[in-house]
Design a protein around this motif. Sequence first.
Motif, PDB file in Angstrom:
ATOM      1  N   ASP A 189      -6.062   1.348  10.394  1.00  0.00           N
ATOM      2  CA  ASP A 189      -4.670   1.015  10.672  1.00  0.00           C
ATOM      3  C   ASP A 189      -4.572  -0.443  11.076  1.00  0.00           C
ATOM      4  O   ASP A 189      -5.347  -0.932  11.897  1.00  0.00           O
TER       5      ASP A 189
ATOM      6  N   GLY B 237      -0.280  -1.125  13.166  1.00  0.00           N
ATOM      7  CA  GLY B 237       0.417   0.153  13.251  1.00  0.00           C
ATOM      8  C   GLY B 237       0.692   0.838  11.929  1.00  0.00           C
ATOM      9  O   GLY B 237       1.387   1.850  11.888  1.00  0.00           O
ATOM     10  N   ARG B 238       0.171   0.295  10.834  1.00  0.00           N
ATOM     11  CA  ARG B 238       0.371   0.933   9.528  1.00  0.00           C
ATOM     12  C   ARG B 238      -0.961   1.035   8.805  1.00  0.00           C
ATOM     13  O   ARG B 238      -1.868   0.260   9.097  1.00  0.00           O
ATOM     14  N   PRO B 239      -1.078   1.957   7.860  1.00  0.00           N
ATOM     15  CA  PRO B 239      -2.329   2.019   7.099  1.00  0.00           C
ATOM     16  C   PRO B 239      -2.569   0.718   6.338  1.00  0.00           C
ATOM     17  O   PRO B 239      -1.634   0.148   5.779  1.00  0.00           O
ATOM     18  N   ALA B 240      -3.815   0.230   6.350  1.00  0.00           N
ATOM     19  CA  ALA B 240      -4.138  -1.031   5.671  1.00  0.00           C
ATOM     20  C   ALA B 240      -3.704  -0.987   4.222  1.00  0.00           C
ATOM     21  O   ALA B 240      -3.851   0.035   3.561  1.00  0.00           O
TER      22      ALA B 240
END
Lengths: 256, 270
Positions: free
Chosen positions: A67, A70-73
Amino acid sequence: MMNSIGAAAIHARGLTVRRGDRTVLRGLGFSVPPGQITGLLGPSGCGKSTLMRAVVGTQAQVTGTLDVLGRPAGDGALRARIGYVTQAPSVFDDLTVRQNLDHFAAVLDPGRSRRAARRETVTRAIDDVDLTSHADSLAGRLSGGQRGRVSLAVALLGTPELLVLDEPTVGLDPVLRRDLWNLFHRIAAERAATILVSSHVMDEAERCHRLLLMREGEILADDTPDALRARTDSETVEAAFLHLVDQANALQESAR
Amino acid sequence: MSTTTPATARTGTGTTGSTGGTAAALSAARTLATAARVLRQLRHDPRSIALMILVPCVMLVLLRYVFDGSPRTFDAIGASLLGIFPLITMFLVTSIATLRERTSGTLERLLAMPLGKADLITGYALAFGLLAIVQSALATGLAVWALGLDVVGSAWLLLLVALLDALLGTALGLFVSAFAASEFQAVQFMPAVIFPQLLLCGLFTPRPNMQPVLEAISNVLPMSYAVDGMNEVLRNPDITGAFVRDVLIVAGCAVVVLALGAATLRRRTA
């Protein structure tokens, strides 16, 4: 680690990357705190660049959890929030320094109405990397170190929240290296940006807030430079690193 | 978010979903920025521009005097070549230019930014299309007015076909560059992709005269329709049904190959 997982700028768990039939990263777990400079150190070929590519979202065959902000890569919404500098300078050799930056700025912040704002960020980025006197030279005519700085300036456009820098100071003279490190610290402090920077040069490691030491696709240590030195009873980070590598090698030997 | 699904699988939704709203609205600006950048790069290379624009004209002049004694032959071959030149030039230029973009790392960098693949491809097509307009207009004008190429139809229709051919060349070049690991290989794709079409397109002999298998193959190669379209204009005063069909096929092929080219651009690479 010392940071809560939710607040981490980068958080990895069981992160594995395969390139062809080779496993380059083996189940990495670590967190990178926000607003700090984290150094990624390790011998060449240990997977530093692959880890950085995974963070930026350009690496294929990534499994596990990674992450970023705060978001998936690799999430599309992250693309405007991350500045990435590859090891080899990636700039258009047949454009001038300013034209290079103009183009990348137009991709990041498009539209006619943003033109004035873009001109300002471009001028600032050129100034940040100390290339104002070469702004109208073709990138292909610059020296290797200068081209690297153009590449770095591209990553400074659009005030990214996370800067991923793959060996940005390779081949630069000591004065320039010091200036760039001062710039990194200024960016981290003033813009509250997170910086993940890889390096071969161990004296640069002393200038990081935290260090990730890598060896053969695994993380040997994840700590502050002071704590690393204290833990290994060493004078320098270099000595601490060598100590940890020797220890890991010895462990591997005895396991055989 | 903290599941163990492969990160590669999750990006599928990330790339299309989250930026979709803003990217669609802004893509025109990014497309134009890409086109402007490609043209700016070319402007730093005046020799390439001169070669691209002048070589077809020189070839036409040469052809005119090679067939000095038989102006009918010059009409037929000249019209066909007006369609073939832009295709070949744009194929070469685009395949090398996009290959350089891939190998220099700028493609990876751009795709790590909020740039749509369609923005990039359309930007390239726009820039080279503009160049193709200049090239085709010069070559067509020279052939029709200075070299006495005898067309029954409108010279504007010749220009239209030439432009679509250029677009097709750009599309093929873009697509092929994905399979070339070096500029050396990219140049070798020219004989592999273009020469068979050149032999089968009806330039040397009418396609119905070919061995049936070859004729069938020529029926699925886009350059055949480019040459057919040129010949329709050459022989007919008005727009014929066959001409419309030829133009649509060439344009359709260009769009399909451009889309295939976009599919070869990968945000994630090994």
